[in-house]
Design a protein around this motif. Sequence first.
Motif, PDB file in Angstrom:
ATOM      1  N   ALA A  22      49.015  39.210  41.586  1.00 53.22           N
ATOM      2  CA  ALA A  22      49.251  38.640  42.917  1.00 53.22           C
ATOM      3  C   ALA A  22      49.915  37.266  42.853  1.00 53.22           C
ATOM      4  O   ALA A  22      50.378  36.750  43.862  1.00 53.22           O
ATOM      5  N   GLY A  23      49.951  36.667  41.664  1.00 55.43           N
ATOM      6  CA  GLY A  23      50.585  35.363  41.528  1.00 55.43           C
ATOM      7  C   GLY A  23      49.779  34.413  40.662  1.00 55.43           C
ATOM      8  O   GLY A  23      48.674  34.729  40.212  1.00 55.43           O
ATOM      9  N   GLU A  24      50.340  33.257  40.457  1.00 57.25           N
ATOM     10  CA  GLU A  24      49.764  32.225  39.600  1.00 57.25           C
ATOM     11  C   GLU A  24      48.404  31.766  40.125  1.00 57.25           C
ATOM     12  O   GLU A  24      48.230  31.588  41.328  1.00 57.25           O
ATOM     13  N   ARG A  25      47.460  31.563  39.195  1.00 56.01           N
ATOM     14  CA  ARG A  25      46.113  31.127  39.589  1.00 56.01           C
ATOM     15  C   ARG A  25      45.499  30.234  38.523  1.00 56.01           C
ATOM     16  O   ARG A  25      45.838  30.330  37.354  1.00 56.01           O
ATOM     17  N   SER A  26      44.553  29.427  38.964  1.00 56.99           N
ATOM     18  CA  SER A  26      43.826  28.560  38.039  1.00 56.99           C
ATOM     19  C   SER A  26      42.646  29.317  37.428  1.00 56.99           C
ATOM     20  O   SER A  26      42.216  30.349  37.944  1.00 56.99           O
ATOM     21  N   VAL A  27      42.116  28.770  36.345  1.00 55.46           N
ATOM     22  CA  VAL A  27      40.946  29.368  35.702  1.00 55.46           C
ATOM     23  C   VAL A  27      39.786  29.415  36.688  1.00 55.46           C
ATOM     24  O   VAL A  27      39.074  30.422  36.773  1.00 55.46           O
ATOM     25  N   THR A  28      39.590  28.353  37.440  1.00 53.16           N
ATOM     26  CA  THR A  28      38.485  28.299  38.406  1.00 53.16           C
ATOM     27  C   THR A  28      38.626  29.393  39.446  1.00 53.16           C
ATOM     28  O   THR A  28      37.662  30.092  39.759  1.00 53.16           O
ATOM     29  N   SER A  29      39.815  29.567  39.972  1.00 52.23           N
ATOM     30  CA  SER A  29      40.067  30.610  40.964  1.00 52.23           C
ATOM     31  C   SER A  29      39.800  31.992  40.377  1.00 52.23           C
ATOM     32  O   SER A  29      39.208  32.863  41.028  1.00 52.23           O
ATOM     33  N   LEU A  30      40.226  32.199  39.141  1.00 50.25           N
ATOM     34  CA  LEU A  30      40.007  33.490  38.488  1.00 50.25           C
ATOM     35  C   LEU A  30      38.526  33.709  38.186  1.00 50.25           C
ATOM     36  O   LEU A  30      38.002  34.804  38.387  1.00 50.25           O
ATOM     37  N   SER A  35      31.250  37.581  36.717  1.00 48.03           N
ATOM     38  CA  SER A  35      29.873  37.118  36.526  1.00 48.03           C
ATOM     39  C   SER A  35      29.734  36.340  35.211  1.00 48.03           C
ATOM     40  O   SER A  35      28.699  35.735  34.968  1.00 48.03           O
ATOM     41  N   VAL A  36      30.774  36.347  34.375  1.00 48.10           N
ATOM     42  CA  VAL A  36      30.728  35.585  33.131  1.00 48.10           C
ATOM     43  C   VAL A  36      31.156  34.140  33.397  1.00 48.10           C
ATOM     44  O   VAL A  36      31.699  33.827  34.455  1.00 48.10           O
ATOM     45  N   SER A  37      30.935  33.284  32.425  1.00 47.79           N
ATOM     46  CA  SER A  37      31.217  31.857  32.600  1.00 47.79           C
ATOM     47  C   SER A  37      32.721  31.569  32.657  1.00 47.79           C
ATOM     48  O   SER A  37      33.549  32.360  32.212  1.00 47.79           O
ATOM     49  N   ARG A  38      33.012  30.413  33.201  1.00 48.44           N
ATOM     50  CA  ARG A  38      34.401  29.943  33.254  1.00 48.44           C
ATOM     51  C   ARG A  38      34.960  29.807  31.844  1.00 48.44           C
ATOM     52  O   ARG A  38      36.130  30.116  31.582  1.00 48.44           O
ATOM     53  N   ILE A  41      36.062  33.153  30.642  1.00 41.40           N
ATOM     54  CA  ILE A  41      37.343  33.513  31.265  1.00 41.40           C
ATOM     55  C   ILE A  41      38.479  32.775  30.561  1.00 41.40           C
ATOM     56  O   ILE A  41      39.530  33.357  30.283  1.00 41.40           O
ATOM     57  N   SER A  42      38.261  31.510  30.227  1.00 44.92           N
ATOM     58  CA  SER A  42      39.268  30.739  29.489  1.00 44.92           C
ATOM     59  C   SER A  42      39.580  31.390  28.147  1.00 44.92           C
ATOM     60  O   SER A  42      40.749  31.454  27.734  1.00 44.92           O
ATOM     61  N   GLN A  43      38.561  31.889  27.464  1.00 42.35           N
ATOM     62  CA  GLN A  43      38.774  32.559  26.177  1.00 42.35           C
ATOM     63  C   GLN A  43      39.585  33.842  26.351  1.00 42.35           C
ATOM     64  O   GLN A  43      40.478  34.139  25.561  1.00 42.35           O
ATOM     65  N   HIS A  44      39.267  34.602  27.392  1.00 45.83           N
ATOM     66  CA  HIS A  44      40.040  35.821  27.678  1.00 45.83           C
ATOM     67  C   HIS A  44      41.496  35.469  27.976  1.00 45.83           C
ATOM     68  O   HIS A  44      42.417  36.136  27.482  1.00 45.83           O
ATOM     69  N   LEU A  45      41.721  34.438  28.761  1.00 43.77           N
ATOM     70  CA  LEU A  45      43.082  34.015  29.095  1.00 43.77           C
ATOM     71  C   LEU A  45      43.836  33.538  27.861  1.00 43.77           C
ATOM     72  O   LEU A  45      45.031  33.811  27.706  1.00 43.77           O
ATOM     73  N   LEU A  46      43.140  32.848  26.972  1.00 39.91           N
ATOM     74  CA  LEU A  46      43.756  32.380  25.732  1.00 39.91           C
ATOM     75  C   LEU A  46      44.234  33.567  24.898  1.00 39.91           C
ATOM     76  O   LEU A  46      45.355  33.562  24.368  1.00 39.91           O
TER      77      LEU A  46
END
Length: 111
Positions: A22-30, A35-38, A41-46
């Motif tokens: 849907a477009g660019e997003r921040s880690v916080t928004s994602l 239910s997992v920690s921010r 999510i950062s590790q998955h994005l990395l």
Amino acid sequence: MPDLLEVAAEPNRRKLLQLLAAGERSVTSLADHFSVSRSAISQHLLLLADVGLVEVRRDGRNRLYRLSPGGMARLREQVAVFWTQELDLLVADAEALARSTPRPSRLTDPD
């Protein structure tokens, strides 16, 4: 380098890719969608960035993620190759099974 299909197949990362479609997003928004920690999510994005599926840019203190067109094209290619190979194997298995299975003889009409 991790396998592109394996990385994209993990459920959390697959959902991240769907959200980023849907477009660019921040880690916080994602992270709000999980239910997992921010941090998780950062590790998955990395990992998604490491295989080239997402790109990141800094905006002040924020990191904004978006899909990488080139990476997504590579993923589509690999999925197409995977399914072509799997379907070819399925056809070969079906043909081998047909050759090894005796066919019942046809009965003629008793009239």
